[in-house]
Design an enzyme around this catalytic site. Structure first.
Site, short mmCIF file in Angstrom:
data_model
loop_
_atom_site.label_atom_id
_atom_site.label_comp_id
_atom_site.label_asym_id
_atom_site.label_seq_id
_atom_site.Cartn_x
_atom_site.Cartn_y
_atom_site.Cartn_z
N TYR A 159 -2.05 -11.51 -5.85
CA TYR A 159 -3.22 -11.10 -6.64
C TYR A 159 -2.99 -9.78 -7.37
O TYR A 159 -3.77 -9.43 -8.26
CB TYR A 159 -4.46 -10.97 -5.77
CG TYR A 159 -4.83 -12.20 -4.96
CD1 TYR A 159 -4.31 -13.45 -5.25
CD2 TYR A 159 -5.72 -12.09 -3.89
CE1 TYR A 159 -4.65 -14.56 -4.50
CE2 TYR A 159 -6.07 -13.19 -3.14
CZ TYR A 159 -5.53 -14.42 -3.44
OH TYR A 159 -5.86 -15.51 -2.67
N HIS B 24 1.60 -17.40 2.23
CA HIS B 24 0.66 -17.81 1.19
C HIS B 24 0.83 -19.28 0.79
O HIS B 24 -0.15 -20.01 0.67
CB HIS B 24 0.82 -16.91 -0.04
CG HIS B 24 -0.36 -16.90 -0.94
ND1 HIS B 24 -0.62 -15.90 -1.84
CD2 HIS B 24 -1.38 -17.79 -1.09
CE1 HIS B 24 -1.73 -16.15 -2.51
NE2 HIS B 24 -2.22 -17.31 -2.07
#
Length: 264
Positions: free
Chosen positions: A42, A100
């Site tokens: 992010y 992730h």
């Protein structure tokens, strides 16, 4: 280490403006959130850390989660980049560290062993996985010394993940749902609108309340007034008939579906 306890969280994917991201995290924590989710991918860990530091909340009361980028899942990179994540967050540890995506540099044996080592070293209290298939969840459970604390996947009333919810119950880990509002598409859903009207609420709150009732920990990305509005999901008590109406919604397609995802 006691089991991980997490509730409704703040998702920060897409909070790209550093000042807005930091303000949103501070607002969320001071409004009552105690779970903040970010990721190396992010590119906002530093802003999330600033928001945590600015909130008048005891650090020990907040579950901070981040995720290791799929390009960084070779053992040496796991160690190096997880430490860099701590530096950006301004923390000496995270509560929850996720793989992730199980793609690209992911190797089940070596990657998960590196995560175990980070837990032993105190970099993270708990290990999580994200975007795994049921088969990969079972494999990870066999390899890890630590228990899987959480599995984060897309989950919302139009993509309900029944198999992974059952697997989370079997293995006693949290299923954390990202995009719990279907990237905003659920806000116009007629069934959710009808349920919301009957309960004096909003479609967003209804979708989050459904997740909580079904054992899913939702992490909506929110800004401004929506941050506090979403907390109403903790207090609404949807009748069984309304929950069943949501359960019966026709399934839609995945909204997050990269070509190299494990299920493809």
């Amino acid at each position: 280490m006691p089991p991980l306890e997490i509730g409704l969280g703040l998702g920060t994917s897409g909070l790209d403006d550093p000042d807005e991201c930091a303000r949103t995290v501070t607002t969320a924590l001071e409004a009552g959130y105690r779970h903040v989710d970010t990721a190396q991918m992010y590119d906002n860990e530093a802003a999330v850390g600033r928001g945590i530091a600015a909130a008048d909340i005891d650090r020990e009361d907040v579950v901070v989660a981040t995720k290791v980028h799929p390009e960084n899942l070779a053992p040496d990179d796991v160690h190096e980049t997880a430490t860099e994540s701590l530096d950006r967050l301004g923390l000496d540890r995270v509560d929850l560290l996720y793989v992730h995506w199980p793609i690209r540099t992911y190797d089940a044996e070596s990657t998960l062993s590196a995560f175990d080592a980070l837990r032993d070293a105190g970099v993270t209290d708990h290990i999580g996985i994200s975007n795994f298939t049921p088969e990969l969840v079972r494999e990870a459970d066999e390899i890890l010394d630590a228990p899987i604390a959480a599995h984060q996947v897309e989950c919302h009333p139009r993509f309900q993940q029944p198999e992974l919810r059952a697997l989370a119950e079997e293995f006693d880990h949290h299923l954390v749902g990202y995009s719990p509002l279907g990237r905003g598409e659920l806000l116009d859903d007629e069934v959710l609108a009808d349920v919301a009207e009957r309960n004096g609420s909003s479609p967003a709150v209804v979708a989050l309340a459904w997740a909580l009732e079904r054992g899913v920990v939702p992490i909506p990305k929110s800004t401004r007034d929506h941050v506090t509005e979403n907390l109403a999901a903790l207090d609404i008590d949807l009748p069984p008939a309304d929950l069943e109406a949501i359960d019966e919604l026709a399934a839609g397609d995945r909204l997050i579906d990269p070509d190299d995802a494990a299920w493809n």
